[in-house]
Design a protein around this motif. Structure first.
Motif, PDB file in Angstrom:
ATOM      1  N   LEU A   1       0.825  -1.202   0.000  1.00 37.68           N
ATOM      2  CA  LEU A   1       0.000   0.000   0.000  1.00 37.68           C
ATOM      3  C   LEU A   1       0.862   1.257   0.000  1.00 37.68           C
ATOM      4  O   LEU A   1       0.546   2.239  -0.688  1.00 37.68           O
ATOM      5  CB  LEU A   1      -0.930  -0.005   1.223  1.00 37.68           C
TER       6      LEU A   1
ATOM      7  N   GLU B   1      -8.050   1.155  -0.861  1.00 36.94           N
ATOM      8  CA  GLU B   1      -7.813   0.931   0.563  1.00 36.94           C
ATOM      9  C   GLU B   1      -8.758  -0.132   1.126  1.00 36.94           C
ATOM     10  O   GLU B   1      -8.363  -0.951   1.953  1.00 36.94           O
ATOM     11  CB  GLU B   1      -7.975   2.242   1.346  1.00 36.94           C
TER      12      GLU B   1
ATOM     13  N   MET C   1      -7.818  -3.832  -0.654  1.00 29.06           N
ATOM     14  CA  MET C   1      -6.549  -4.495  -0.409  1.00 29.06           C
ATOM     15  C   MET C   1      -6.627  -5.586   0.659  1.00 29.06           C
ATOM     16  O   MET C   1      -6.099  -6.697   0.440  1.00 29.06           O
ATOM     17  CB  MET C   1      -5.466  -3.476  -0.074  1.00 29.06           C
TER      18      MET C   1
END
Length: 200
Positions: free
Chosen positions: A22, A104, A107
């Protein structure tokens, strides 16, 4: 992403690997979309809605039915196989685009699907598509991983195809679904076709 020096599962921190992935994604620029490279079940069962799907080719890696599966497509007593993205050659698959505002949230679900055990090495690979190249997240396997089968004989593949079954079904069904899923997108994997003939 930093290369991992060990393939002992308890020394590979899946949560830390996701956090690093990320962080790498965020560092690409101002809220970029995420591209994911699908080369096996992500082609026919992605479990997320891609905003865009493009045929794409990765150079430097190839699809190989050379990763042990002792839960999903086999058991500890009768291991099955799943595909891995291995170094060398090239691989045709799909580049799947996830809008930046969904990354976000997606993931953790993607990680739970692909990395329930942190066996794969997530990498950013350049994927060539008809609309240009994209930088995509791909789940690769090191040849030093204990999950890598090495070279298997036709007899071993034949035995695995005939016997190995796990919580999601047989290795043979998984391989056939991948072959048909690729073909539905105009991708013909001749090596996989040859392997599947062993089950006839």
């Amino acid at each position: 992403m930093k290369p991992l020096r060990t393939w002992i599962p308890e020394q590979r921190d899946g949560a830390a690997m996701m956090a690093e992935t990320l962080a790498d994604w965020r560092a690409q620029g101002e809220r970029p979309d995420l591209w994911v490279f699908g080369y096996a079940s992500l082609v026919w069962r992605p479990e997320f809605e891609a905003a865009e799907s493009r045929p794409g080719r990765v150079h430097g890696h190839h699809r190989g039915l050379q990763m042990w599966s002792r839960v999903n497509r086999g058991t500890p007593e009768c291991p099955g196989l799943v595909f891995a993205l291995l170094s060398g050659g090239s691989c045709d698959g799909l580049a799947l685009r996830v809008p930046h505002e969904q990354v976000e949230a997606l993931m953790p679900r993607l990680w739970a699907r692909e990395m329930p055990n942190p066996v794969y090495d997530p990498k950013w690979l350049r994927v060539q598509t008809p609309q240009g190249s994209v930088r995509a997240l791909a789940f690769t396997l090191s040849r030093r991983s204990p999950s890598f089968t090495g070279q298997l004989t036709p007899e071993r593949y034949r035995d695995i195809f005939s016997r190995s079954c796990g919580r999601y079904g047989t290795t043979l069904d998984y391989a056939r679904r991948t072959f048909e899923g690729l073909k539905a997108h105009g991708i013909h994997d001749h090596a996989l076709e040859k392997l599947l003939r062993l089950a006839d």
